[in-house]
Design an enzyme around this catalytic site. Sequence first.
Site, PDB file in Angstrom:
ATOM      1  N   CYS A  42       0.839  -1.203   0.000  1.00  0.00           N
ATOM      2  CA  CYS A  42       0.000   0.000   0.000  1.00  0.00           C
ATOM      3  C   CYS A  42       0.874   1.253   0.000  1.00  0.00           C
ATOM      4  O   CYS A  42       1.740   1.426   0.869  1.00  0.00           O
ATOM      5  CB  CYS A  42      -0.915  -0.010   1.223  1.00  0.00           C
ATOM      6  SG  CYS A  42      -1.792   1.550   1.476  1.00  0.00           S
ATOM      7  N   CYS A  55       0.632   3.279   3.259  1.00  0.00           N
ATOM      8  CA  CYS A  55       1.325   2.583   4.350  1.00  0.00           C
ATOM      9  C   CYS A  55       2.834   2.789   4.224  1.00  0.00           C
ATOM     10  O   CYS A  55       3.522   2.986   5.237  1.00  0.00           O
ATOM     11  CB  CYS A  55       0.992   1.092   4.348  1.00  0.00           C
ATOM     12  SG  CYS A  55      -0.624   0.685   5.052  1.00  0.00           S
ATOM     13  N   HIS A  88      -3.875   0.752   8.465  1.00  0.00           N
ATOM     14  CA  HIS A  88      -4.475   0.601   7.139  1.00  0.00           C
ATOM     15  C   HIS A  88      -5.975   0.360   7.251  1.00  0.00           C
ATOM     16  O   HIS A  88      -6.412  -0.661   7.777  1.00  0.00           O
ATOM     17  CB  HIS A  88      -3.837  -0.545   6.350  1.00  0.00           C
ATOM     18  CG  HIS A  88      -4.406  -0.665   4.968  1.00  0.00           C
ATOM     19  ND1 HIS A  88      -3.906   0.029   3.889  1.00  0.00           N
ATOM     20  CD2 HIS A  88      -5.482  -1.348   4.502  1.00  0.00           C
ATOM     21  CE1 HIS A  88      -4.634  -0.233   2.819  1.00  0.00           C
ATOM     22  NE2 HIS A  88      -5.594  -1.078   3.166  1.00  0.00           N
ATOM     23  N   ASN A 118     -12.647  10.284  -1.161  1.00  0.00           N
ATOM     24  CA  ASN A 118     -13.209   9.508  -2.262  1.00  0.00           C
ATOM     25  C   ASN A 118     -13.306   8.038  -1.858  1.00  0.00           C
ATOM     26  O   ASN A 118     -12.400   7.505  -1.214  1.00  0.00           O
ATOM     27  CB  ASN A 118     -12.326   9.650  -3.508  1.00  0.00           C
ATOM     28  CG  ASN A 118     -12.322  11.066  -4.052  1.00  0.00           C
ATOM     29  OD1 ASN A 118     -13.371  11.700  -4.151  1.00  0.00           O
ATOM     30  ND2 ASN A 118     -11.145  11.580  -4.391  1.00  0.00           N
ATOM     31  N   HIS A 127      -8.077   8.241   3.266  1.00  0.00           N
ATOM     32  CA  HIS A 127      -7.400   9.540   3.345  1.00  0.00           C
ATOM     33  C   HIS A 127      -8.422  10.636   3.160  1.00  0.00           C
ATOM     34  O   HIS A 127      -9.409  10.493   2.444  1.00  0.00           O
ATOM     35  CB  HIS A 127      -6.275   9.663   2.313  1.00  0.00           C
ATOM     36  CG  HIS A 127      -6.678   9.351   0.903  1.00  0.00           C
ATOM     37  ND1 HIS A 127      -6.831   8.065   0.438  1.00  0.00           N
ATOM     38  CD2 HIS A 127      -6.961  10.165  -0.144  1.00  0.00           C
ATOM     39  CE1 HIS A 127      -7.183   8.094  -0.832  1.00  0.00           C
ATOM     40  NE2 HIS A 127      -7.277   9.361  -1.216  1.00  0.00           N
TER      41      HIS A 127
HETATM   42  P1  AMP Z   1      -7.684   9.691  -4.304  1.00  0.00           P
HETATM   43  O1  AMP Z   1      -7.725   9.869  -5.796  1.00  0.00           O
HETATM   44  O2  AMP Z   1      -8.810  10.298  -3.558  1.00  0.00           O
HETATM   45  O3  AMP Z   1      -7.464   8.227  -3.959  1.00  0.00           O
HETATM   46  O4  AMP Z   1      -6.413  10.502  -3.810  1.00  0.00           O
HETATM   47  C1  AMP Z   1      -5.111  10.019  -3.905  1.00  0.00           C
HETATM   48  C2  AMP Z   1      -4.224  11.214  -3.891  1.00  0.00           C
HETATM   49  O5  AMP Z   1      -2.912  10.771  -3.600  1.00  0.00           O
HETATM   50  C3  AMP Z   1      -4.161  11.955  -5.221  1.00  0.00           C
HETATM   51  O6  AMP Z   1      -4.609  13.300  -5.039  1.00  0.00           O
HETATM   52  C4  AMP Z   1      -2.671  11.891  -5.587  1.00  0.00           C
HETATM   53  O7  AMP Z   1      -2.203  13.080  -6.196  1.00  0.00           O
HETATM   54  C5  AMP Z   1      -2.023  11.626  -4.257  1.00  0.00           C
HETATM   55  N1  AMP Z   1      -0.736  10.954  -4.308  1.00  0.00           N
HETATM   56  C6  AMP Z   1      -0.416   9.857  -5.038  1.00  0.00           C
HETATM   57  N2  AMP Z   1       0.855   9.498  -4.795  1.00  0.00           N
HETATM   58  C7  AMP Z   1       1.345  10.385  -3.879  1.00  0.00           C
HETATM   59  C8  AMP Z   1       2.602  10.549  -3.231  1.00  0.00           C
HETATM   60  N3  AMP Z   1       3.636   9.724  -3.458  1.00  0.00           N
HETATM   61  N4  AMP Z   1       2.763  11.590  -2.372  1.00  0.00           N
HETATM   62  C9  AMP Z   1       1.725  12.439  -2.143  1.00  0.00           C
HETATM   63  N5  AMP Z   1       0.516  12.322  -2.708  1.00  0.00           N
HETATM   64  C10 AMP Z   1       0.324  11.323  -3.577  1.00  0.00           C
HETATM   65 ZN    ZN Z   2      -2.298   1.316   3.655  1.00  0.00          ZN
END
Ligand code: AMP
Ligand code: ZN
Length: 113
Positions: free
Chosen positions: A4, A7, A46, A86, A99
């Site tokens: 993950c 995680c 998680h 989401n 998140h």
């Molecule tokens: P969601 O689409 O609601 O699942 O949000 C996931 C979020 O994680 C998105 O806004 C991505 O831009 C963000 N994201 C993905 N990888 C990373 C990362 N390595 N560091 C920070 N944010 C990330």
């Molecule tokens: Zn996780």
Amino acid sequence: MSDCLFCKIVAGDIPSAKVYEDELCYAFRDINPQAPTHVLVVPREHIASCADVTGDNAALVAHIFTVIPKIAAQEGLTGGWRVVSNVGADAGQTVPHLHFHILGGERLSDRMS
Ligand code: AMP
Ligand code: ZN
């Protein structure tokens, strides 16, 4: 969960821009910000999404909701802010670790979809 992304971020195995942390949760800047301030708050434990919030972990989610306004204040979001989580494919959830997005720093869209 070993595979993950969030995680791994919580564990420090993948770098992130830390905004806040405590024993229960971790907050960091979204890598692809959708607003001038875009912070993600995640439980250290998680949990896949809001769909997996139960009586057993609701206190953890409540804790995160006490942290969110602290982060908003720390980020100077005096004009307001938005919290988004989401759930699943229709909502475009891309990372299956619960998140909360905190978005602010400008007048946000009147539309939420
Ligand atoms: P969601 O689409 O609601 O699942 O949000 C996931 C979020 O994680 C998105 O806004 C991505 O831009 C963000 N994201 C993905 N990888 C990373 C990362 N390595 N560091 C920070 N944010 C990330
Ligand atoms: Zn996780």
